[in-house]
Design an enzyme around this catalytic site. Structure first.
Site, short mmCIF file in Angstrom:
data_model
loop_
_atom_site.label_atom_id
_atom_site.label_comp_id
_atom_site.label_asym_id
_atom_site.label_seq_id
_atom_site.Cartn_x
_atom_site.Cartn_y
_atom_site.Cartn_z
N ARG A 171 37.81 51.75 53.56
CA ARG A 171 37.51 53.12 53.99
C ARG A 171 36.05 53.21 54.44
NH1 ARG A 171 39.21 57.56 49.79
NH2 ARG A 171 38.74 58.89 51.59
N CYS A 229 31.57 59.72 47.69
CA CYS A 229 32.89 59.11 47.86
C CYS A 229 33.65 59.94 48.87
CB CYS A 229 33.60 59.00 46.52
SG CYS A 229 33.80 60.57 45.65
#
Length: 270
Positions: A171, A229
């Protein structure tokens, strides 16, 4: 005081508020897992409702308003003078968000059950289905107990200090993005997957190992550091690991889901 507590230490502790913070991104609802079995006396704390405000341009899990958080914690029996222990069953990923949020809003004594429900059960300690009666708490929310980053501050820290990206490496690199509308990372941020904070048993690695890990990522004494995050949940786990290691850091709560809500913010790939 360590931010972690072992099952044996918890079993010997009297007068503690226990919060079950089991949560899965996309489900199933944590309350269903709680109903199947939990620590004696534990109360279910819903991450989406109790530890975050509704999703929007500030991200998928923005900070709750102080009054809302105070009301939620009082409903769960949290008081300012009584220790709180939080746990989950996913390596303390969700429990870390509860730990950080309670600390941010001024609770002085919050710890995470290291290893969560599995460690408790593996120690031969009881798991029950009964829901306890909860006396309302008297917790008073006082924001500012933990350092916080805005989007602008996070972007600046990525070049002036160390900004850790707690998501999975793929990611960070922008190879996949299963949740947010844009892939990539904050320019200058360093990939630091949260999963590397814990061992195969779901417990945190020793403090010395964590210090070595963060040193390799550029974090050390006197180096300003922060973490983000996808929505400020697993990044709280990064901060918990850094606290275990004795390293201060700030949380960018809005994280990637807030960052990409503004199309003018830069994005890095690779």
């Amino acid at each position: 005081m360590s931010p972690l507590i072992t099952p044996e230490e918890l079993a010997a502790l009297d007068g503690v508020t226990l919060l079950d913070v089991r949560w899965r991104l996309g489900g199933p609802p944590g309350i269903e897992m709680y109903a199947e079995g939990h620590l004696p006396g534990a109360v279910f704390c819903a991450l989406d409702a109790d530890l975050a405000a509704p999703a929007g341009t500030a991200g998928r899990h923005p900070l709750p308003e102080p009054d809302d958080f105070e009301s939620a914690m009082r409903r769960l029996g949290v008081s300012g003078e009584r220790p709180v222990v939080v746990y989950d069953d996913t390596g303390s990923m969700a429990a870390a968000r509860a730990w950080w949020t309670l600390r941010y809003f001024g609770h002085p004594d919050v710890r995470v059950l290291d290893g969560g429900l599995s460690a408790w059960a593996d120690a031969g300690l009881p798991v029950v289905k009964e829901t306890p009666e909860v006396a309302p708490g008297d917790f008073v929310a006082r924001p500012g107990g933990m350092p916080l980053l805005s989007a602008a501050e996070a972007g600046a820290l990525a070049t002036s200090g160390v900004l850790l990206d707690a998501r999975a490496g793929e990611r960070y690199r922008g190879e996949v993005e299963p949740i947010d509308p844009v892939a990539g990372h904050v320019p200058g941020a360093v990939s630091a997957p949260t999963t590397e904070n814990i061992g195969p048993d779901g417990r945190f690695r020793p403090a010395a190992d964590l210090r070595e890990r963060f040193a390799a990522l550029g974090v050390g004494e006197g180096v300003p550091a922060g973490a983000y995050c996808g929505s400020g949940v697993t990044a709280a786990h990064e901060l918990l690991a850094m606290e275990v290691a004795g390293l201060p850091a700030a949380l960018y709560v809005g994280s990637w889901s807030e960052w990409v809500a503004d199309p003018t913010r830069p994005i890095a790939i690779g």
